[in-house]
Design a protein around this motif. Sequence first.
Motif: not given
Length: 164
Positions: A136-164
Amino acid sequence: MGAGKSTIGRLLSQELKLNFVDSDKVIEERAGADIPWIFDVEGEDGFRNREANMIDLLSAEDGQVLATGGGAVLRPENRSNLQGRGTVVYLKASVEQQLERTARDKNRPLLQTPDPKAVLTELMELRHPLYVQVADIVVETDRRNPKAVVADIIADLREKQIVK
């Protein structure tokens, strides 16, 4: 393999205030043996059978972030269970990044070979289309801080209205 499923899954579960479950760890706990031992004794097919049973069981539970092994997508029943029972996030990592992250890890039976890069390349060619199919969501992880990846996932989840 080496995309950051456990690290990112743990961080994501903390941010979402959900339980974190790693299907490989649960398999090891229930078998009383580590995955390399299961591969040695039962072969990859034996492990994949255990994995399919565990994913069926775990994906039916609510209120969790579930990390699966990279090969879980190989079985149609796993793809169906994951896709039909939750939101699937594909943590996409290049072969080079996977190689770097798994270089010293002896707990990866498929990489105990003279040419792990060739194995990772072959696995990526086989698995990538399946990851994309179920994600449902694809996130690149190469050379990225895990917290930044998590922030992207949460933003995608909010955009898709899966979480608030």
